[in-house]
Design a protein around this motif. Structure first.
Motif, PDB file in Angstrom:
ATOM      1  N   GLY A 165      59.615  79.006  20.940  1.00  0.00           N
ATOM      2  CA  GLY A 165      58.960  80.313  20.800  1.00  0.00           C
ATOM      3  C   GLY A 165      57.789  80.551  21.729  1.00  0.00           C
ATOM      4  N   LEU A 166      57.194  79.512  22.253  1.00  0.00           N
ATOM      5  CA  LEU A 166      56.054  79.658  23.162  1.00  0.00           C
ATOM      6  C   LEU A 166      56.597  79.764  24.587  1.00  0.00           C
ATOM      7  CD1 LEU A 166      53.007  79.676  23.712  1.00  0.00           C
ATOM      8  CD2 LEU A 166      53.083  77.187  23.758  1.00  0.00           C
ATOM      9  N   SER A 167      56.574  80.975  25.136  1.00  0.00           N
ATOM     10  CA  SER A 167      57.143  81.204  26.463  1.00  0.00           C
ATOM     11  C   SER A 167      56.238  80.650  27.559  1.00  0.00           C
ATOM     12  CB  SER A 167      57.352  82.705  26.690  1.00  0.00           C
ATOM     13  OG  SER A 167      56.100  83.348  26.864  1.00  0.00           O
ATOM     14  N   ASP A 168      56.818  80.440  28.722  1.00  0.00           N
ATOM     15  CA  ASP A 168      56.029  80.013  29.878  1.00  0.00           C
ATOM     16  C   ASP A 168      54.981  81.067  30.232  1.00  0.00           C
ATOM     17  OD1 ASP A 168      57.476  77.654  30.076  1.00  0.00           O
ATOM     18  OD2 ASP A 168      58.805  78.402  31.643  1.00  0.00           O
ATOM     19  N   ASN A 169      55.327  82.342  30.080  1.00  0.00           N
ATOM     20  CA  ASN A 169      54.367  83.404  30.380  1.00  0.00           C
ATOM     21  C   ASN A 169      53.195  83.379  29.405  1.00  0.00           C
ATOM     22  OD1 ASN A 169      55.781  84.401  32.604  1.00  0.00           O
ATOM     23  ND2 ASN A 169      57.044  85.717  31.322  1.00  0.00           N
ATOM     24  N   CYS A 170      53.464  83.134  28.146  1.00  0.00           N
ATOM     25  CA  CYS A 170      52.396  83.058  27.152  1.00  0.00           C
ATOM     26  C   CYS A 170      51.486  81.873  27.442  1.00  0.00           C
ATOM     27  CB  CYS A 170      52.975  82.958  25.740  1.00  0.00           C
ATOM     28  SG  CYS A 170      51.712  82.879  24.441  1.00  0.00           S
ATOM     29  N   ILE A 171      52.078  80.713  27.684  1.00  0.00           N
ATOM     30  CA  ILE A 171      51.250  79.540  27.958  1.00  0.00           C
ATOM     31  C   ILE A 171      50.468  79.732  29.259  1.00  0.00           C
ATOM     32  CG2 ILE A 171      52.866  78.040  29.200  1.00  0.00           C
ATOM     33  CD1 ILE A 171      51.883  75.773  27.314  1.00  0.00           C
ATOM     34  N   GLY A 172      51.057  80.445  30.217  1.00  0.00           N
ATOM     35  CA  GLY A 172      50.349  80.753  31.453  1.00  0.00           C
ATOM     36  C   GLY A 172      49.136  81.634  31.207  1.00  0.00           C
ATOM     37  N   CYS A 173      49.265  82.596  30.303  1.00  0.00           N
ATOM     38  CA  CYS A 173      48.124  83.465  29.989  1.00  0.00           C
ATOM     39  C   CYS A 173      47.057  82.727  29.183  1.00  0.00           C
ATOM     40  CB  CYS A 173      48.601  84.724  29.272  1.00  0.00           C
ATOM     41  SG  CYS A 173      49.434  85.911  30.372  1.00  0.00           S
ATOM     42  N   ILE A 174      47.457  81.767  28.357  1.00  0.00           N
ATOM     43  CA  ILE A 174      46.478  80.930  27.658  1.00  0.00           C
ATOM     44  C   ILE A 174      45.694  80.120  28.690  1.00  0.00           C
ATOM     45  CG2 ILE A 174      46.190  78.951  26.112  1.00  0.00           C
ATOM     46  CD1 ILE A 174      48.614  80.040  24.508  1.00  0.00           C
ATOM     47  N   CYS A 175      46.395  79.580  29.675  1.00  0.00           N
ATOM     48  CA  CYS A 175      45.745  78.819  30.739  1.00  0.00           C
ATOM     49  C   CYS A 175      44.795  79.728  31.528  1.00  0.00           C
ATOM     50  CB  CYS A 175      46.812  78.221  31.652  1.00  0.00           C
ATOM     51  SG  CYS A 175      46.209  77.041  32.877  1.00  0.00           S
ATOM     52  N   GLU A 176      45.251  80.922  31.830  1.00  0.00           N
ATOM     53  CA  GLU A 176      44.433  81.892  32.574  1.00  0.00           C
ATOM     54  C   GLU A 176      43.153  82.225  31.815  1.00  0.00           C
ATOM     55  OE1 GLU A 176      43.752  83.910  36.012  1.00  0.00           O
ATOM     56  OE2 GLU A 176      45.551  82.726  35.616  1.00  0.00           O
ATOM     57  N   ALA A 177      43.282  82.460  30.521  1.00  0.00           N
ATOM     58  CA  ALA A 177      42.107  82.800  29.701  1.00  0.00           C
ATOM     59  C   ALA A 177      41.158  81.610  29.537  1.00  0.00           C
ATOM     60  CB  ALA A 177      42.556  83.308  28.332  1.00  0.00           C
ATOM     61  N   SER A 178      41.707  80.394  29.594  1.00  0.00           N
ATOM     62  CA  SER A 178      40.882  79.195  29.405  1.00  0.00           C
ATOM     63  C   SER A 178      40.009  78.900  30.623  1.00  0.00           C
ATOM     64  CB  SER A 178      41.767  77.984  29.099  1.00  0.00           C
ATOM     65  OG  SER A 178      42.473  78.173  27.892  1.00  0.00           O
ATOM     66  N   ARG A 215      52.043  73.142  23.714  1.00  0.00           N
ATOM     67  CA  ARG A 215      53.344  73.403  23.064  1.00  0.00           C
ATOM     68  C   ARG A 215      53.473  72.603  21.762  1.00  0.00           C
ATOM     69  NH1 ARG A 215      56.559  76.411  26.123  1.00  0.00           N
ATOM     70  NH2 ARG A 215      56.409  76.351  28.376  1.00  0.00           N
ATOM     71  N   SER A 216      53.123  71.346  21.811  1.00  0.00           N
ATOM     72  CA  SER A 216      53.238  70.487  20.632  1.00  0.00           C
ATOM     73  C   SER A 216      52.310  70.974  19.518  1.00  0.00           C
ATOM     74  CB  SER A 216      52.929  69.036  21.012  1.00  0.00           C
ATOM     75  OG  SER A 216      53.143  68.176  19.927  1.00  0.00           O
ATOM     76  N   TYR A 217      51.107  71.352  19.879  1.00  0.00           N
ATOM     77  CA  TYR A 217      50.137  71.869  18.904  1.00  0.00           C
ATOM     78  C   TYR A 217      50.681  73.147  18.254  1.00  0.00           C
ATOM     79  CZ  TYR A 217      45.451  72.783  17.002  1.00  0.00           C
ATOM     80  OH  TYR A 217      44.379  72.988  16.172  1.00  0.00           O
ATOM     81  N   ILE A 218      51.237  74.037  19.063  1.00  0.00           N
ATOM     82  CA  ILE A 218      51.811  75.287  18.544  1.00  0.00           C
ATOM     83  C   ILE A 218      53.005  74.979  17.647  1.00  0.00           C
ATOM     84  CG2 ILE A 218      53.056  77.395  19.196  1.00  0.00           C
ATOM     85  CD1 ILE A 218      49.953  77.477  19.689  1.00  0.00           C
ATOM     86  N   ASN A 219      53.808  73.992  18.017  1.00  0.00           N
ATOM     87  CA  ASN A 219      54.949  73.622  17.169  1.00  0.00           C
ATOM     88  C   ASN A 219      54.481  73.127  15.809  1.00  0.00           C
ATOM     89  OD1 ASN A 219      56.841  74.348  19.066  1.00  0.00           O
ATOM     90  ND2 ASN A 219      57.026  72.295  19.913  1.00  0.00           N
ATOM     91  N   ARG A 220      53.335  72.508  15.764  1.00  0.00           N
ATOM     92  CA  ARG A 220      52.813  72.020  14.486  1.00  0.00           C
ATOM     93  C   ARG A 220      52.163  73.140  13.684  1.00  0.00           C
ATOM     94  NH1 ARG A 220      48.393  67.198  13.262  1.00  0.00           N
ATOM     95  NH2 ARG A 220      48.654  67.322  11.007  1.00  0.00           N
ATOM     96  N   PHE A 221      51.397  74.005  14.330  1.00  0.00           N
ATOM     97  CA  PHE A 221      50.570  74.967  13.607  1.00  0.00           C
ATOM     98  C   PHE A 221      51.032  76.415  13.712  1.00  0.00           C
ATOM     99  CE2 PHE A 221      47.639  71.405  14.361  1.00  0.00           C
ATOM    100  CZ  PHE A 221      47.199  71.200  13.071  1.00  0.00           C
ATOM    101  N   GLY A 222      52.113  76.689  14.433  1.00  0.00           N
ATOM    102  CA  GLY A 222      52.544  78.063  14.663  1.00  0.00           C
ATOM    103  C   GLY A 222      52.705  78.858  13.368  1.00  0.00           C
TER     104      GLY A 222
END
Length: 163
Positions: free
Chosen positions: A31-44, A104-111
């Motif tokens: 469920g966590l897309s590459d685009n979403c994770i990219g935007c999380i990285c961008e915001a970080s 990704r692993s963190y999101i898989n646990r807490f999503g």
């Protein structure tokens, strides 16, 4: 009788804590897309691949991962690294692929649905990343982090891609 119940409750609590600490790294997309994770990285960090550690080495790498976040995310490691090594978390956090696996692993646990809209979307994943999985419901609206994420998300959508 009270002693038996107290001992039983104590052993149940210990088992629950141990189960939490035994979570293994699971970087499957789920469920966590590459685009979403990219935007999380961008915001970080503006997805600065050479980002080091800040706040007394408390937050490291392009996603600004803490040791606690890394542990809760299942202690992902670089190839041939040992998760028991005290410096393994930092080596992972400083590596773009390993740190993305940790996210990704963190999101898989807490999503879960953090913003109460009855959907689990990238916005929820962003809230989980920034607030932590235990208390993701805190609003990020108006924060620099959220504003950068929204700008990235809007750019992704404007290009006809999914976030």
């Amino acid at each position: 009788m009270r002693v038996v119940i107290s001992v039983w409750l104590a052993s149940l609590l210990v088992a629950a804590v141990q189960a939490q600490n035994n979570y293994q790294c699971d970087p499957s997309p789920a469920g966590l897309s590459d685009n979403c994770i990219g935007c999380i990285c961008e915001a970080s960090t503006n997805c600065n691949k050479t980002s080091q550690c800040i706040s007394g080495d408390s937050f490291c790498g392009p996603f600004l991962i803490s040791r606690g976040f890394w542990i809760d995310g299942g202690s992902c490691v670089l190839a041939n690294d040992n998760p028991s090594d005290p410096a393994a978390w930092k080596r992972c956090a400083l590596d773009l692929v390993c740190s993305a696996n940790t996210i990704r692993s963190y999101i898989n646990r807490f999503g879960k649905d953090c913003n109460g809209d009855q959907l689990v979307t990238c916005e929820d994943y962003v809230m989980i990343h920034k607030n932590g999985g235990w208390n993701c419901g805190n609003s990020l609206q108006g924060s620099k982090f959220w504003n950068i994420f929204q700008e990235c998300k809007d750019t992704v959508i404007a290009r006809g891609l999914n976030i």
